[in-house]
Design a protein around this motif. Structure first.
Motif, short mmCIF file in Angstrom:
data_model
loop_
_atom_site.label_atom_id
_atom_site.label_comp_id
_atom_site.label_asym_id
_atom_site.label_seq_id
_atom_site.Cartn_x
_atom_site.Cartn_y
_atom_site.Cartn_z
N ASP A 139 -52.53 -68.05 13.86
CA ASP A 139 -51.39 -68.11 14.77
C ASP A 139 -50.34 -69.04 14.19
O ASP A 139 -50.62 -69.82 13.27
CB ASP A 139 -51.85 -68.62 16.14
N TYR A 140 -49.15 -68.95 14.73
CA TYR A 140 -48.06 -69.83 14.32
C TYR A 140 -48.44 -71.28 14.61
O TYR A 140 -48.96 -71.59 15.69
CB TYR A 140 -46.78 -69.47 15.08
N THR A 141 -48.22 -72.14 13.63
CA THR A 141 -48.51 -73.56 13.79
C THR A 141 -47.23 -74.34 13.50
O THR A 141 -46.78 -74.40 12.36
CB THR A 141 -49.63 -74.01 12.82
N GLU A 142 -46.66 -74.88 14.56
CA GLU A 142 -45.42 -75.65 14.41
C GLU A 142 -45.70 -76.88 13.55
O GLU A 142 -46.70 -77.56 13.70
CB GLU A 142 -44.90 -76.09 15.77
N GLY A 143 -44.80 -77.13 12.62
CA GLY A 143 -44.94 -78.27 11.73
C GLY A 143 -45.74 -77.98 10.48
O GLY A 143 -45.91 -78.86 9.63
N ASP A 144 -46.28 -76.78 10.37
CA ASP A 144 -47.04 -76.40 9.18
C ASP A 144 -46.57 -75.02 8.71
O ASP A 144 -47.25 -74.01 8.91
CB ASP A 144 -48.54 -76.38 9.48
N PRO A 145 -45.39 -75.00 8.08
CA PRO A 145 -44.84 -73.69 7.68
C PRO A 145 -45.71 -72.95 6.66
O PRO A 145 -45.74 -71.71 6.68
CB PRO A 145 -43.47 -74.03 7.09
N GLU A 146 -46.42 -73.66 5.80
CA GLU A 146 -47.27 -72.98 4.82
C GLU A 146 -48.40 -72.23 5.50
O GLU A 146 -48.69 -71.08 5.15
CB GLU A 146 -47.81 -73.98 3.80
N PHE A 147 -49.05 -72.87 6.49
CA PHE A 147 -50.13 -72.17 7.19
C PHE A 147 -49.56 -71.01 8.00
O PHE A 147 -50.17 -69.94 8.05
CB PHE A 147 -50.92 -73.11 8.11
N SER A 148 -48.42 -71.21 8.63
CA SER A 148 -47.80 -70.13 9.41
C SER A 148 -47.48 -68.94 8.53
O SER A 148 -47.70 -67.78 8.93
CB SER A 148 -46.54 -70.64 10.12
N GLN A 149 -46.98 -69.18 7.33
CA GLN A 149 -46.70 -68.08 6.41
C GLN A 149 -47.99 -67.39 5.98
O GLN A 149 -48.06 -66.16 5.92
CB GLN A 149 -45.93 -68.59 5.19
N HIS A 150 -49.02 -68.18 5.71
CA HIS A 150 -50.32 -67.62 5.35
C HIS A 150 -50.87 -66.78 6.52
O HIS A 150 -51.35 -65.66 6.31
CB HIS A 150 -51.30 -68.74 5.00
N ALA A 151 -50.79 -67.33 7.73
CA ALA A 151 -51.28 -66.61 8.90
C ALA A 151 -50.52 -65.30 9.10
O ALA A 151 -51.11 -64.28 9.47
CB ALA A 151 -51.16 -67.50 10.14
N HIS A 152 -49.22 -65.31 8.85
CA HIS A 152 -48.40 -64.11 8.99
C HIS A 152 -48.90 -63.03 8.02
O HIS A 152 -49.05 -61.86 8.39
CB HIS A 152 -46.94 -64.45 8.71
N VAL A 153 -49.17 -63.41 6.79
CA VAL A 153 -49.68 -62.46 5.80
C VAL A 153 -51.04 -61.92 6.23
O VAL A 153 -51.31 -60.71 6.13
CB VAL A 153 -49.74 -63.10 4.40
N VAL A 154 -51.90 -62.79 6.74
CA VAL A 154 -53.22 -62.34 7.21
C VAL A 154 -53.07 -61.34 8.35
O VAL A 154 -53.77 -60.33 8.39
CB VAL A 154 -54.10 -63.54 7.64
N LEU A 155 -52.15 -61.59 9.27
CA LEU A 155 -51.92 -60.65 10.36
C LEU A 155 -51.43 -59.30 9.85
O LEU A 155 -51.88 -58.24 10.33
CB LEU A 155 -50.92 -61.22 11.36
N LEU A 156 -50.57 -59.32 8.85
CA LEU A 156 -50.13 -58.06 8.24
C LEU A 156 -51.31 -57.33 7.58
O LEU A 156 -51.44 -56.10 7.69
CB LEU A 156 -49.03 -58.31 7.21
N GLU A 157 -52.18 -58.08 6.92
CA GLU A 157 -53.36 -57.48 6.30
C GLU A 157 -54.31 -56.92 7.36
O GLU A 157 -54.93 -55.87 7.14
CB GLU A 157 -54.07 -58.51 5.43
N LEU A 158 -54.41 -57.60 8.49
CA LEU A 158 -55.26 -57.07 9.57
C LEU A 158 -54.70 -55.77 10.12
O LEU A 158 -55.46 -54.88 10.52
CB LEU A 158 -55.38 -58.11 10.69
N LEU A 159 -53.38 -55.65 10.14
CA LEU A 159 -52.77 -54.40 10.58
C LEU A 159 -53.16 -53.26 9.65
O LEU A 159 -53.51 -52.17 10.10
CB LEU A 159 -51.25 -54.56 10.64
#
Length: 83
Positions: A60-80
């Protein structure tokens, strides 16, 4: 488009799409039976046995941690793709 990677609005929309898609998959599986194939994202697991709710909670989106948020976004796209 790269500026949207990790954007909370984009991730929320993607998460909603994943929940909708999982609901459609569950509906079809309840009538036709589960499709037992290896997961594309997690090849050591069967795709129909993935705990999507837990994955959505973890990535999920994590405020203050843009690197994890970007990683999480990619993982969500991969789950799709995996669905």
């Amino acid at each position: 488009m790269a500026h949207l990677l990790g954007h909370p609005g984009s991730m929320a929309s993607l998460r909603a799409d994943l929940r909708d898609l999982q609901g459609a998959i569950s509906d079809v599986s309840s009538r036709a039976g589960p499709a037992r194939f290896p997961s594309w994202k997690f090849p050591d697991q069967v795709s129909c046995e993935l705990d999507l709710a837990a994955l959505l909670e973890r990535y999920d989106y994590t405020e203050g941690d843009p690197e994890f948020s970007q990683h999480a976004h990619v993982v969500l796209l991969e789950l799709l793709v995996d669905r």
